[in-house]
Design a protein around this motif. Structure first.
Motif, PDB file in Angstrom:
ATOM      1  N   THR A  48       0.597  -1.618   0.533  1.00  0.00           N
ATOM      2  CA  THR A  48       0.474  -0.472   0.055  1.00  0.00           C
ATOM      3  C   THR A  48       1.049   1.929  -0.257  1.00  0.00           C
ATOM      4  OG1 THR A  48       0.085   0.018   2.356  1.00  0.00           O
ATOM      5  CG2 THR A  48      -1.641  -1.430   1.543  1.00  0.00           C
ATOM      6  N   ASN A  49       0.136   1.792  -0.660  1.00  0.00           N
ATOM      7  CA  ASN A  49       0.680   3.727  -0.172  1.00  0.00           C
ATOM      8  C   ASN A  49       1.141   4.344   1.254  1.00  0.00           C
ATOM      9  OD1 ASN A  49       1.410   3.778  -2.534  1.00  0.00           O
ATOM     10  ND2 ASN A  49      -0.870   5.647  -2.515  1.00  0.00           N
ATOM     11  N   SER A  50       0.609   3.468   2.055  1.00  0.00           N
ATOM     12  CA  SER A  50       0.408   3.743   3.610  1.00  0.00           C
ATOM     13  C   SER A  50       1.951   2.981   4.073  1.00  0.00           C
ATOM     14  CB  SER A  50      -0.374   3.318   4.348  1.00  0.00           C
ATOM     15  OG  SER A  50      -1.290   4.516   4.501  1.00  0.00           O
ATOM     16  N   TYR A  51       2.467   2.440   3.225  1.00  0.00           N
ATOM     17  CA  TYR A  51       3.589   1.210   3.959  1.00  0.00           C
ATOM     18  C   TYR A  51       4.722   2.288   3.041  1.00  0.00           C
ATOM     19  CZ  TYR A  51       5.654  -2.916   6.241  1.00  0.00           C
ATOM     20  OH  TYR A  51       6.165  -4.116   6.639  1.00  0.00           O
ATOM     21  N   LEU A  52       4.929   2.215   2.089  1.00  0.00           N
ATOM     22  CA  LEU A  52       5.647   3.131   1.414  1.00  0.00           C
ATOM     23  C   LEU A  52       6.006   4.412   2.017  1.00  0.00           C
ATOM     24  CD1 LEU A  52       4.727   2.501  -2.722  1.00  0.00           C
ATOM     25  CD2 LEU A  52       7.147   0.591  -0.818  1.00  0.00           C
ATOM     26  N   ALA A  53       5.109   4.605   2.261  1.00  0.00           N
ATOM     27  CA  ALA A  53       5.719   6.275   2.877  1.00  0.00           C
ATOM     28  C   ALA A  53       6.780   6.765   3.749  1.00  0.00           C
ATOM     29  CB  ALA A  53       4.603   6.867   3.683  1.00  0.00           C
ATOM     30  N   GLN A  54       7.294   7.626   2.822  1.00  0.00           N
ATOM     31  CA  GLN A  54       9.230   8.184   3.635  1.00  0.00           C
ATOM     32  C   GLN A  54       8.686   9.041   4.530  1.00  0.00           C
ATOM     33  OE1 GLN A  54      11.554   8.492   0.823  1.00  0.00           O
ATOM     34  NE2 GLN A  54      10.993   6.394  -0.610  1.00  0.00           N
ATOM     35  N   GLY A  55       8.121  10.558   4.212  1.00  0.00           N
ATOM     36  CA  GLY A  55       8.337  11.793   4.506  1.00  0.00           C
ATOM     37  C   GLY A  55       8.555  11.140   6.412  1.00  0.00           C
ATOM     38  N   GLY A  56       6.741  10.747   6.980  1.00  0.00           N
ATOM     39  CA  GLY A  56       6.658  10.924   8.240  1.00  0.00           C
ATOM     40  C   GLY A  56       4.935  11.803   8.525  1.00  0.00           C
ATOM     41  N   ILE A  57       5.160  12.663   9.781  1.00  0.00           N
ATOM     42  CA  ILE A  57       3.493  12.603   9.792  1.00  0.00           C
ATOM     43  C   ILE A  57       3.420  13.727  10.488  1.00  0.00           C
ATOM     44  CG2 ILE A  57       1.673  12.046  11.713  1.00  0.00           C
ATOM     45  CD1 ILE A  57       2.781   9.243  11.812  1.00  0.00           C
ATOM     46  N   ALA A  58       2.941  14.938   9.721  1.00  0.00           N
ATOM     47  CA  ALA A  58       2.792  16.370  10.715  1.00  0.00           C
ATOM     48  C   ALA A  58       1.583  16.760  11.343  1.00  0.00           C
ATOM     49  CB  ALA A  58       2.273  17.525   9.119  1.00  0.00           C
ATOM     50  N   ALA A  59       2.389  17.480  12.886  1.00  0.00           N
ATOM     51  CA  ALA A  59       2.380  17.429  14.007  1.00  0.00           C
ATOM     52  C   ALA A  59       2.563  18.381  14.748  1.00  0.00           C
ATOM     53  CB  ALA A  59       1.759  16.501  15.090  1.00  0.00           C
ATOM     54  N   ALA A  60       2.132  19.922  15.800  1.00  0.00           N
ATOM     55  CA  ALA A  60       2.457  20.731  16.221  1.00  0.00           C
ATOM     56  C   ALA A  60       2.951  20.433  17.347  1.00  0.00           C
ATOM     57  CB  ALA A  60       1.496  21.924  16.323  1.00  0.00           C
ATOM     58  N   LEU A  61       4.384  19.693  17.874  1.00  0.00           N
ATOM     59  CA  LEU A  61       4.658  19.184  19.052  1.00  0.00           C
ATOM     60  C   LEU A  61       5.662  20.191  19.820  1.00  0.00           C
ATOM     61  CD1 LEU A  61       4.640  15.861  17.658  1.00  0.00           C
ATOM     62  CD2 LEU A  61       3.274  16.592  19.434  1.00  0.00           C
ATOM     63  N   SER A  62       6.286  21.432  19.060  1.00  0.00           N
ATOM     64  CA  SER A  62       7.535  22.078  19.521  1.00  0.00           C
ATOM     65  C   SER A  62       7.177  23.442  19.963  1.00  0.00           C
ATOM     66  CB  SER A  62       8.283  22.404  19.037  1.00  0.00           C
ATOM     67  OG  SER A  62       7.911  23.379  17.363  1.00  0.00           O
TER      68      SER A  62
END
Length: 525
Positions: free
Chosen positions: A39-53
């Protein structure tokens, strides 16, 4: 016929997040046409965006998402997504999902295009999709049954409600599955194009299924082309993550000129549609484009998946230059749904890339896709957990017998090349009209009563690809402006006065059926 409470078609992050969040007394079946890891999900390289800093917040994430989407987004959907993103990441951490951390044990946050702050959470360096999917799959409980190598080719509708599907197993035998709630989580349609980062399974099946069943489709003209696919021997061989540019990579021409320096204030981290169009223009002039990794520290250690991909395709990393081209990456449009995934057809839901909630607008912000899958799966699960599962499914859900069969269809090469040339990164009226006429020559609308039971899955796939290609082409022809992932050379500017609305596509046959019903009501009264 097999019955279940919830039937999920697809096996990406949205599918497994939904399944895992459902009550354990709800029976769930996941059907996927290949293996759960393809699946595309399994191939995803970049990451997950979230405002955590400490420097970041959800308001900044919200603003960046709207800017990347060229304000075609649904602001309320974006606000909900970005505000809940930190909690989603923290919940995964508490459950044991292993994200990358710095030496102090804090989450290692990366920077990607069009983001104003470092907010990209990674796992395994550039293997975030694999990290997340392996965790979600391992976390799956016994109330979820997984069926691999089952190809769903028809949605069954009775009394204006989706109640089941037809599918073929590896033995090509037809099986019927009935369910109270049916969810399409089939991903996008990147394989409609010659150059694509997508898994081989991303052929637009879910969108074609929903359209032929009568569900509303919207915003299909908005296709995101990722700027950097590895290019060798005349072919693309996978994605070179935007995170490489976030760590110092620069796009250059063969003579060493920095391609993006004077194009956009964010230079190499400009929104993807701008970078893709700039690379396309260079390629059109016969100039090969490279990603210069000279200033990326510890490239092989930071991006092990990409380094291995380069070695596999005989790219000499000591040269510090990776040849790249843009290719289809993500569909912002899809099956029109509300924020929890309900489509216009009762009983049918859509999640992830196959759905269009308005979150992405005209162009998806980098690393918002895995986030959307996590968010959407959780939201729909919360709603389904409150529903009543005691009512009986209707009998005889197969519907009326269908007589017509598929005629001769074009081969995959012709579909992919024509879409890339005419409905690709740069579009024009003449090219789009030529593609529309070519697609119309196959009389796709006449196939709304086609019998697919005897057709091979390969033939059905080409049919679904043509249906989805027609939806993209018609949307692109109607939108006489350039916005986000949709760029028309004959209308190069945004038209904020007339064309910011969403284009809703309803299946012709479905509209005629509704008109007939209305006529009967008027006649009776």
């Amino acid at each position: 016929m097999r019955q279940t409470d919830v039937l999920i078609i697809g096996s990406g992050v949205a599918a497994f997040q939904l399944a895992n969040k459902l009550r354990h007394d709800i029976n769930v079946i996941i059907i996927t046409k290949s293996m759960i890891t393809e699946t595309n999900s399994y191939l995803a390289q970049g990451g997950i965006a979230a405002a955590l800093s400490d420097q970041d917040n959800s308001a900044k994430h919200f603003k960046d998402t709207l800017e990347a989407g060229r304000y075609h987004n649904d602001p309320e959907a974006v606000k909900t997504l970005t505000s809940e993103a930190p909690a989603l990441i923290k919940a995964l951490q508490q459950q044991g999902c292993l994200f990358d951390k710095d030496k102090q044990g804090q989450l290692l946050l990366g920077l990607e295009g069009a983001h104003s702050e470092k907010r990209i959470v990674h796992g395994g360096g550039d293997a975030t999709g694999k990290t997340l999917m392996d965790f979600l799959i391992a976390y799956t409980s016994s109330h979820v049954e997984i069926l691999e190598n089952y190809y769903v080719y028809e949605l069954l509708v009775k009394n204006n409600r989706c109640v089941g599907v037809k599918a073929k197993g590896s033995d090509q035998q037809v099986e019927i599955f009935a369910a109270r709630h049916i969810i399409l989580a089939t991903g996008g349609c990147g394989q409609l194009y010659r150059y694509s980062s997508n898994a081989e399974t991303a052929t637009g099946d879910g969108i074609a299924l929903a359209y032929l069943a009568g569900a509303d489709i919207t915003d299909m003209e908005f296709i995101q082309f990722h700027p950097t696919l590895l290019y060798a021997n005349g072919k693309t061989h996978g994605l070179v993550s935007e995170a490489v540019r976030g760590e110092g990579g620069r796009l250059i021409t063969a003579d060493g000129n920095e391609l993006m320096r004077d194009v956009h204030p964010l230079s190499d981290l400009a929104p993807r549609h701008i970078v893709s169009q700039t690379i396309y223009q260079s390629l059109s002039r016969g100039e090969q484009v490279y990603l210069d990794i000279t200033h990326v520290k510890n490239f092989t250690a930071r991006f092990p998946t990409i380094a291995q991909l380069c070695r596999k395709n005989h790219i000499d990393l000591t040269s510090k230059q990776i040849p790249v081209v843009p290719g289809s990456h993500f569909l912002m449009g899809g099956i029109k749904t509300d924020v929890i995934g309900q489509s216009s057809l009762p009983g049918l839901y859509a999640l992830g890339e196959t759905a269009c909630t308005g979150v992405h607008g005209a162009n998806r912000l980098a690393s918002n896709s895995l986030l959307e899958g996590l968010f959407a799966g959780k939201k729909l699960a919360e709603w389904l957990n409150k529903q009543d599962y005691t009512w009986d499914l209707p009998h005889d859900i197969e519907g009326k017998s269908k007589k017509s069969e598929l005629a001769c269809l074009p081969n995959l090469h012709d579909i992919k090349h024509s879409m890339m040339e005419r409905v690709g990164i740069v579009r024009s009226h003449n090219g789009l009209l030529a593609q529309k006429n070519w697609l119309n020559s196959f009389q796709l609308e006449e196939y709304r009563h086609v019998n697919l039971d005897a057709a091979t899955t390969e033939t059905i796939t080409r049919f679904f690809m043509l249906v989805t290609a027609a939806l993209i082409t018609n949307g692109a022809l109607q939108r006489t402006e350039s916005r986000g992932g949709h760029y028309r050379v004959d209308f190069p500017c945004e038209d904020n006065n007339n064309w910011r609305q969403h284009q809703l596509i309803q299946r012709l046959g479905r509209r005629l059926e509704k008109q007939d019903e209305q006529t009967k009501i008027k006649t009776a009264t």
